[in-house]
Design a protein around this motif. Structure first.
Motif, short mmCIF file in Angstrom:
data_model
loop_
_atom_site.label_atom_id
_atom_site.label_comp_id
_atom_site.label_asym_id
_atom_site.label_seq_id
_atom_site.Cartn_x
_atom_site.Cartn_y
_atom_site.Cartn_z
N ILE A 59 0.84 -1.20 0.00
CA ILE A 59 0.00 0.00 0.00
C ILE A 59 0.87 1.26 0.00
CG2 ILE A 59 -1.65 1.33 1.38
CD1 ILE A 59 -2.86 -1.40 2.24
N ALA A 102 -4.26 -0.76 -4.09
CA ALA A 102 -3.72 -0.12 -2.89
C ALA A 102 -4.75 0.84 -2.28
CB ALA A 102 -2.43 0.62 -3.21
N GLU A 106 -7.56 0.20 1.29
CA GLU A 106 -7.82 1.10 2.41
C GLU A 106 -9.30 1.42 2.53
OE1 GLU A 106 -5.37 0.57 4.18
OE2 GLU A 106 -4.58 2.55 4.61
#
Lengths: 218, 245
Positions: A59, A102, A106
């Protein structure tokens, strides 16, 4: 200045062909990125360091480096390493999917962690496994909350897909560059491209707004 | 030879960081017994209850449920939990599922019951808690008392051998406490093994077979409701009771 609609009309077939590829690349990247992102988010939330560290690094890398650089790495490094030669469309989809994963990771994490802990406890107290809890209790509730954030991410991705013109994937931006090259004019090719992007992102945001209202997976 | 206790807790320690919540707690519950746990907030009573179905893991000690250890590595914890219902202070109904699906989900997924059978069971349990007409409603449209009765029905749908209640009436408006306690009384009368953390002293006295008084992570005193409420032996028990009665 005289704005030449006639050259836009001449180029419409190619611009639409490019737009179709833009849609195709973006759609595939969104689907692949969302799937990979879910796996990455589970990795990052894992208490096991050998899952959380690499996914966390993933990430950081993809959010912390320019997409421009990522596209070049994938096009000239990653794709040839796997298939022996490079391919602009495959590289474009791969780079955008890896990048999008990525960000979606989140989004998943925020959505999942926003669900009250009591929900997990109730599911566990009924004897449900972690997988069952995730599938039947957490994700259906979390997905609803994720839709707006996903919408933003998808719109960003459609716009960012213009960067793959850099590796000559024949999408919308590629053809408007060709158009500029042929006529040595800037306004017509780029305004035409901008207008088509606007239609794409506007339609996408309408679609997502409608899904949000319908309460998908409700 | 008498049967072993259905719940056995031996020397359990539990702390959250530097804060010790349970200190060497031991308790046994017999089949069909109704044990009520009382005590001031922060005394560890909810933590003890949560340890019983593995929502909290003690640092040391032993917990056996129906003669199976809960704390050994690889314990079949989901299996043990599926035979032990838990009712939470905040109900924790699943807001995205209607009342019927709240109740049938675990029987179908965990017990592998036929959906039709699970629905039949759910409807009979809703009848039992007096909410048959709410089957198609969503949790958001229920009052607190109704939500808690659905939560009880949901736990009962797993046909548990033990029911754990974690302050089931503490989040309710006063006029709704009675309807929930009535359902619990009926369960007790049917012989369900129950462990109840509550602040309802009248209920504890009426329904409990045994009352545990906890303070600062320890069981200070235990006994029959009559003994504990009328002739408390410990000074700390007397001090607590004088405040709440």
């Amino acid at each position: 200045m005289h704005f030449r609609f006639d050259i836009i009309v001449d180029y419409i077939p190619l611009l639409l062909k490019g737009a179709a590829l833009t849609i195709g690349i973006s759609a595939l990247a969104i689907v692949l990125g969302s799937i990979l992102g879910l796996a990455v988010s589970f990795g990052k939330m894992s208490p096991r360091w050998y899952l959380s560290w690499p996914t966390s690094g993933y990430i950081h890398f993809f959010r912390g480096t320019p997409l421009y650089v990522q596209i070049l790495i994938v096009h000239f490094g990653l794709v040839p390493a796997f298939i022996g030669h490079t391919d602009a469309v495959i590289a474009a989809i791969t780079a955008l999917a890896l990048n999008s994963a990525a960000y979606t990771a989140e989004i998943y994490r925020a959505g999942i962690q926003s669900i009250d802990k009591g929900q997990t406890e109730a599911a566990q107290s009924l004897g449900m496994t972690g997988m069952q809890t995730m599938r039947f209790i957490i994700l259906p509730q979390a997905v609803k909350r994720m839709i707006p954030a996903f919408g933003n991410e998808f719109i960003v991705l459609v716009k960012d897909s213009s960067l793959v013109a850099l590796i000559a994937a024949p999408e919308l931006m590629y053809w408007s560059n060709v158009m500029r090259g042929q006529y040595l004019r800037v306004w017509e090719p780029y305004l035409a491209a901008a207008f088509i992007y606007l239609i794409l992102t506007y339609s996408l945001s309408k679609l997502l707004g409608w899904m949000e209202k319908k309460g998908v997976a409700g | 030879m008498t049967a072993r206790p259905i719940i056995e807790v031996k020397g359990v320690h539990k702390s959250f960081g530097a804060n010790t919540v349970l200190k060497d707690v031991s308790v046994q519950v017999e089949q069909g017994e109704v044990v009520v746990v009382i005590g001031p907030s922060g005394s560890g009573k909810s933590t003890l209850l949560r340890c019983l179905n593995g929502l909290e893991k003690p640092e040391s000690g032993e917990i056996r449920i129906e003669d199976r250890s809960l704390l050994v590595a690889g314990a079949a914890i989901t299996q043990i939990r599926s035979r032990m219902g838990m009712v939470f202070q905040q109900f924790n109904l699943f807001p995205h599922l209607n009342v019927l699906r709240n109740i049938t989900l675990a029987p179908v997924q965990v017990r592998k019951l036929e959906p039709a059978k699970a629905e039949e069971l759910a409807m009979s349990l809703l009848g039992k808690v007096g909410l048959s007409e709410k089957a198609g409603h969503y949790p958001a449209s229920l009052s607190g008392g109704q939500a808690q009765r659905v939560a009880i029905a949901r736990a009962l749908a797993m046909e548990p051998h033990i029911m754990l209640f974690d302050e089931p009436t503490s989040a309710l408006d006063p006029e709704m406490v009675g309807e929930v306690l009535a359902v619990m009384k009926e369960l007790a009368a049917e012989g369900m093994t129950m462990v109840i953390v509550t602040h309802e002293m009248g209920f504890a006295r009426e329904v409990g077979h045994r009352v545990l008084f906890m303070e600062q992570g320890m069981i200070v005193e235990e006994g029959t409701p009559q003994k504990l409420f009328d002739e408390p032996q410990q000074e700390r028990t007397r001090a607590f009771l004088s405040k709440v009665l």
